[in-house]
Design an enzyme around this catalytic site. Structure first.
Site, PDB file in Angstrom:
ATOM      1  N   ASP A  98      40.279   6.939 -22.627  1.00  0.00           N
ATOM      2  CA  ASP A  98      39.251   6.243 -21.845  1.00  0.00           C
ATOM      3  C   ASP A  98      39.714   6.048 -20.393  1.00  0.00           C
ATOM      4  OD1 ASP A  98      36.767   5.085 -21.661  1.00  0.00           O
ATOM      5  OD2 ASP A  98      37.278   3.226 -22.688  1.00  0.00           O
ATOM      6  N   HIS A  99      38.930   5.301 -19.634  1.00  0.00           N
ATOM      7  CA  HIS A  99      39.154   5.058 -18.194  1.00  0.00           C
ATOM      8  C   HIS A  99      40.601   5.215 -17.706  1.00  0.00           C
ATOM      9  CE1 HIS A  99      35.134   3.302 -17.520  1.00  0.00           C
ATOM     10  NE2 HIS A  99      35.248   2.941 -18.789  1.00  0.00           N
ATOM     11  N   ASP A 133      38.779   8.150 -14.221  1.00  0.00           N
ATOM     12  CA  ASP A 133      37.787   7.273 -13.598  1.00  0.00           C
ATOM     13  C   ASP A 133      38.244   6.873 -12.205  1.00  0.00           C
ATOM     14  OD1 ASP A 133      36.073   5.376 -12.728  1.00  0.00           O
ATOM     15  OD2 ASP A 133      36.401   3.957 -14.373  1.00  0.00           O
ATOM     16  N   GLU A 171      36.306  -4.715 -18.993  1.00  0.00           N
ATOM     17  CA  GLU A 171      36.909  -4.050 -20.141  1.00  0.00           C
ATOM     18  C   GLU A 171      38.331  -3.644 -19.809  1.00  0.00           C
ATOM     19  OE1 GLU A 171      35.162  -0.961 -23.228  1.00  0.00           O
ATOM     20  OE2 GLU A 171      35.811   0.106 -21.442  1.00  0.00           O
ATOM     21  N   HIS A 216      29.904  -2.971 -19.403  1.00  0.00           N
ATOM     22  CA  HIS A 216      30.911  -3.158 -20.458  1.00  0.00           C
ATOM     23  C   HIS A 216      30.785  -4.566 -21.031  1.00  0.00           C
ATOM     24  CE1 HIS A 216      33.658   0.082 -18.532  1.00  0.00           C
ATOM     25  NE2 HIS A 216      33.160   0.577 -19.646  1.00  0.00           N
ATOM     26  N   GLY A 217      30.882  -4.692 -22.324  1.00  0.00           N
ATOM     27  CA  GLY A 217      30.853  -6.020 -22.926  1.00  0.00           C
ATOM     28  C   GLY A 217      29.441  -6.421 -23.307  1.00  0.00           C
ATOM     29  N   HIS A 255      28.612   4.624 -21.076  1.00  0.00           N
ATOM     30  CA  HIS A 255      29.631   3.581 -21.224  1.00  0.00           C
ATOM     31  C   HIS A 255      28.939   2.246 -21.431  1.00  0.00           C
ATOM     32  CE1 HIS A 255      33.608   5.356 -20.078  1.00  0.00           C
ATOM     33  NE2 HIS A 255      32.789   6.383 -19.965  1.00  0.00           N
ATOM     34  N   ASN A 277      30.022   5.102 -25.752  1.00  0.00           N
ATOM     35  CA  ASN A 277      31.222   4.310 -26.023  1.00  0.00           C
ATOM     36  C   ASN A 277      30.862   2.970 -26.663  1.00  0.00           C
ATOM     37  OD1 ASN A 277      32.416   6.391 -24.673  1.00  0.00           O
ATOM     38  ND2 ASN A 277      33.402   5.129 -23.120  1.00  0.00           N
ATOM     39  N   ASP A 279      32.954  -0.468 -27.849  1.00  0.00           N
ATOM     40  CA  ASP A 279      34.236  -1.167 -27.913  1.00  0.00           C
ATOM     41  C   ASP A 279      33.995  -2.614 -28.334  1.00  0.00           C
ATOM     42  OD1 ASP A 279      36.862  -1.962 -27.624  1.00  0.00           O
ATOM     43  OD2 ASP A 279      36.829  -2.006 -25.443  1.00  0.00           O
TER      44      ASP A 279
HETATM   45 ZN   LIG Z   1      33.791   2.517 -20.033  1.00  0.00          ZN
END
Ligand SMILES: [Zn+2]
Length: 351
Positions: A98-99, A133, A171, A216-217, A255, A277, A279
């Protein structure tokens, strides 16, 4: 799956209107839950490690120095675990990281060295793909460095994911919660810039994490609105400027998939998203399983001996890590099966 086999999986997804879940893994129980979910859904799976996840795989007792050695070795260990088991699950598995920001390039270099070493022995890279990234840099610098790495990766049939714009939220230690709202939406010209920079280096061997209001999140409904048509505009712009026949010249990556509605996910897939993605939602499912186990077995978990069945009864079979971690795994398998449903990917291998 690497090289042409990997591209065949992505093309199958694009042609059949589904996307593949990519799950951030930090330990073998999560990896195994991913493999179990993929088998249950009869569908491909992308197992990925973040920089912090790789360092955790290596063990927090090892300090991850500036050379990123612990993060590299943790990712390598995770990849070897997956490679040892994947074929027994009978589903295509993609290995990814990832990133990777500019400051973490030593990690990327270490991963590529591991791939090159593996390629020399086995004729394929250890990982299917990696993400670079550099979205915090100017798009010119982002593309210059990305093209340089893609050239090195293409030599060993390794695929590159890049990011432009900004994924909101937080993230793995990267906090974009205060990002300028304009940066949360990519312009068609920027998406075309990626195509122009990378396609001549290795045609089709890259994907783009463009910003379309994704975060993200999981947060309460807020200011940012997911806007999948941004991806459609990008595809149409490239098609027109390059005079192409295809409606979806690039692969898009979604993402910040956690917490998104099925409607938005399906719309994004329609515009060429082949990977989403996840997470935060699997972090929650893993914990949720443990939480419910502890609540359910509370009276059997307060000491090694003594429970409601008698003061001399042993509790070993309740606190054995396999018991409570198994609950974490089954909750995660269920959450991932729901992701396969959202992604229109259940039974994808029969399509
Ligand atoms: Zn991401």
């Amino acid at each position: 799956m690497t090289g042409d086999d990997y591209l065949a999986v992505l093309d199958h997804a694009r042609a059949n209107g589904y996307a593949i879940p990519a799950v951030n893994c930090t330990m073998s129980p999560i990896v195994n839950a991913c493999l179990e979910a993929a088998k249950k859904a009869n569908s491909p799976m992308i197992i990925q490690f973040s920089n912090g996840g790789g360092a955790y795989m290596a063990g927090k007792g090892l300090k991850n120095e500036a050379d990123q050695k612990a993060a590299v070795m943790g990712c390598v260990a995770g990849a070897l675990h997956v490679r040892a088991l994947a074929e027994f699950y009978g589903v295509p598995v993609i290995l990814h990281t990832d990133h990777c920001s500019k400051a973490l390039l030593p990690w990327f270099d270490g991963l590529l060295e591991a791939n090159e070493e593996y390629f020399a022995k086995h004729g394929e890279p250890l990982f299917s793909s990696h993400m670079l990234d550099l979205s915090e840099e100017s798009i010119e610098e982002n593309m210059e460095i990305s093209a340089k790495y893609l050239k090195r990766m293409a030599a060993i049939n390794c695929f590159l994911e890049v990011e432009i714009g900004i994924t909101g939220g937080e993230e793995d230690g990267v906090d974009n919660t205060d990002a300028n709202p304009e940066d949360l939406y990519s312009k068609p010209e920027e998406i075309h810039q990626v195509y122009k920079a990378l396609n001549p280096v290795a045609p089709g061997m890259f994907s783009i994490a463009a910003a379309f209001g994704n975060v993200h999140g999981v947060y309460s409904p807020g200011n940012v609105k997911l806007t999948p048509p941004i991806l459609e505009k990008g595809q149409a712009y490239i098609k027109e400027k390059e005079g192409l026949d295809t409606d979806k010249p690039v692969y898009f990556v979604f993402h910040g998939g956690s917490g998104s509605s099925r409607e938005d996910i399906r719309e994004a897939i329609g515009y060429g998203v082949i990977k989403m993605n996840i997470d935060t939602d699997t972090q929650w499912s893993f914990w949720d399983g443990v939480k419910d186990y502890v609540a359910d077995k509370k009276d059997y978990l307060q000491g090694q001996i003594g429970n409601p069945d008698g003061p001399e009864k042993p509790n070993k079979k309740y606190y054995d890590p396999r018991m409570w971690l198994r609950e974490a795994e089954t909750y995660t398998v269920d959450r991932l099966y729901a992701a396969y449903e959202d992604l229109n990917a259940v039974d994808a291998l029969s399509k």
